[in-house]
Design an enzyme around this catalytic site. Sequence first.
Site, short mmCIF file in Angstrom:
data_model
loop_
_atom_site.label_atom_id
_atom_site.label_comp_id
_atom_site.label_asym_id
_atom_site.label_seq_id
_atom_site.Cartn_x
_atom_site.Cartn_y
_atom_site.Cartn_z
N CYS A 1 0.82 -1.23 0.00
CA CYS A 1 0.00 0.00 0.00
C CYS A 1 0.85 1.27 0.00
O CYS A 1 0.35 2.34 -0.35
CB CYS A 1 -0.93 0.01 1.20
N HIS B 1 -3.37 6.99 2.84
CA HIS B 1 -3.77 5.72 2.23
C HIS B 1 -5.18 5.39 2.70
O HIS B 1 -5.47 5.47 3.90
CB HIS B 1 -2.78 4.63 2.63
N ASN C 1 -10.10 -0.26 -0.08
CA ASN C 1 -8.64 -0.18 -0.04
C ASN C 1 -8.09 -0.66 -1.38
O ASN C 1 -8.15 -1.85 -1.69
CB ASN C 1 -8.14 -1.05 1.12
N1 ACO Z 1 -18.75 -8.89 8.80
C1 ACO Z 1 -19.25 -9.20 10.00
N2 ACO Z 1 -18.47 -9.55 11.04
C2 ACO Z 1 -17.15 -9.61 10.83
C3 ACO Z 1 -16.58 -9.31 9.58
C4 ACO Z 1 -17.45 -8.94 8.54
N3 ACO Z 1 -17.00 -8.62 7.32
N4 ACO Z 1 -15.23 -9.44 9.69
C5 ACO Z 1 -14.95 -9.81 10.94
N5 ACO Z 1 -16.12 -9.91 11.64
C6 ACO Z 1 -16.30 -10.29 13.04
C7 ACO Z 1 -15.15 -11.08 13.57
O1 ACO Z 1 -15.30 -12.45 13.24
C8 ACO Z 1 -15.26 -10.81 15.04
O2 ACO Z 1 -16.25 -11.63 15.56
P1 ACO Z 1 -16.09 -12.33 17.01
O3 ACO Z 1 -15.98 -11.17 17.98
O4 ACO Z 1 -17.33 -13.13 17.16
O5 ACO Z 1 -14.83 -13.12 16.93
C9 ACO Z 1 -15.75 -9.37 15.10
O6 ACO Z 1 -16.32 -9.10 13.82
C10 ACO Z 1 -14.68 -8.35 15.41
O7 ACO Z 1 -13.54 -8.63 14.59
P2 ACO Z 1 -12.26 -7.76 14.67
O8 ACO Z 1 -11.25 -8.31 13.71
O9 ACO Z 1 -11.86 -7.56 16.09
O10 ACO Z 1 -12.81 -6.35 14.13
P3 ACO Z 1 -12.07 -4.98 14.05
O11 ACO Z 1 -12.87 -3.97 14.77
O12 ACO Z 1 -10.60 -5.10 14.38
O13 ACO Z 1 -12.18 -4.65 12.51
C11 ACO Z 1 -10.86 -4.72 10.51
C12 ACO Z 1 -11.60 -5.52 11.56
C13 ACO Z 1 -11.88 -3.86 9.79
C14 ACO Z 1 -10.22 -5.69 9.54
C15 ACO Z 1 -9.82 -3.83 11.19
O14 ACO Z 1 -9.03 -4.56 12.08
C16 ACO Z 1 -8.92 -3.15 10.17
O15 ACO Z 1 -9.37 -2.37 9.36
N6 ACO Z 1 -7.62 -3.43 10.24
C17 ACO Z 1 -6.68 -2.88 9.26
C18 ACO Z 1 -6.63 -3.81 8.14
C19 ACO Z 1 -6.29 -3.18 6.84
O16 ACO Z 1 -6.76 -2.11 6.49
N7 ACO Z 1 -5.48 -3.88 6.11
C20 ACO Z 1 -5.14 -3.45 4.81
C21 ACO Z 1 -3.69 -3.40 4.56
S1 ACO Z 1 -2.81 -2.50 5.71
C22 ACO Z 1 -3.29 -1.07 5.35
O17 ACO Z 1 -3.74 -0.84 4.25
C23 ACO Z 1 -3.20 -0.06 6.37
#
Ligand code: ACO
Length: 333
Positions: free
Chosen positions: A120, A259, A289
């Site tokens: 990214c 980003h 993204n």
């Molecule tokens: N729909 C519904 N529920 C979901 C989904 C979905 N799409 N995805 C995960 N969940 C559930 C999980 O299973 C979990 O359930 P549980 O509590 O029963 O286990 C719950 O939602 C919470 O999951 P978390 O992973 O803790 O959610 P979080 O608030 O951390 O959000 C996310 C997840 C959106 C991926 C976040 O961590 C994030 O954006 N991280 C950065 C990732 C990113 O952007 N990566 C790209 C490359 S790096 C960059 O570009 C910066």
Amino acid sequence: MSAKPSQTQRIGVLSTGMYVPPKVLTNKDLERMVDTSDDWITSRTGIKERHIAEPGTATSDLALPAAEEALKRAGIAPKDLDLLITATTTPDMLFPSVSCLVQQKLGATSAACFDISAACSGSIYAIITAQQFLQGGRYRNALVVGAEVLSSFVDWTDRTTCVLFGDGAGACVLGPVSRGGIIGTDMGSDGTQSGLLFMPGGGSKYPPSYQSVDQRLHYLQMSGSDLFKVAVRRMADSAKRVIEQAGLKVDDVKLVIPHQANIRIVEAVAKFADLPMEKVFVNLDKYGNTSAASNLIALHEAAQTGAIKPGDRVVLVAFGAGLTWGSVLLEWS
Ligand code: ACO
């Protein structure tokens, strides 16, 4: 290529371009594909929809129209292009580079071409790389493209990743400017955290095999919440550093273009960098993204919508797999 060497040549962005494939995949569409909801995706990420390439579309196919638009706006004919750098995580194939494939499609016969792999952060790394070639006078102009077909590497059965990403391309032409231009840059990496976001299959470690396919190694894998924390800290620090090192303050900056990964990451970066959200450009609701394309698509939209005007100071800041991060401080010309 034959421009006179000059150690002090200012380099700026002469033009921008972008392209996204026409097909839009909304959160409602995703509700029919995996166990998710528009509400969850919107509240956790800010993303409402993303553009997805048709099967068989390659990254160079998206890169080409973005490149053509940027060259046309700069008034540079493809044959007069000296350098072409594409940032991508999703090349058409392992080799040749996407840049060489775009060169052929453009007819940019004089350009030196190579790709940059910094996920990214790729377009930031590519802009800084191009600047190095241009400011010494080795080349007269450079086309930087960030392009991705992430939909080909996303596991569409994994709700934790498939809702985040989109396809698209952004581009900019860099060249000498009489004032303004790039006034600060910052780059960094931390390979010890390479396991937070990676795609193991298809390279020399796990070449394609029945086993690698069975183990789903050809899809991207991510530790979302760990990445989230590092992304915020690294992007906020990098943006602050590039502003401070130029002898400026946050108040001197008109717009920060981060980003476009996740609205919660963007808001947290703004908070840690003491930036009001009015100064932060956001378009991730429309595109998701798009990795290396993200900053360049956002820069193009910011320029085209009048969010930045000549003389404005703009910070591009990114973070991605590697881990990698970087910033470019520009005075828009
Ligand atoms: N729909 C519904 N529920 C979901 C989904 C979905 N799409 N995805 C995960 N969940 C559930 C999980 O299973 C979990 O359930 P549980 O509590 O029963 O286990 C719950 O939602 C919470 O999951 P978390 O992973 O803790 O959610 P979080 O608030 O951390 O959000 C996310 C997840 C959106 C991926 C976040 O961590 C994030 O954006 N991280 C950065 C990732 C990113 O952007 N990566 C790209 C490359 S790096 C960059 O570009 C910066």
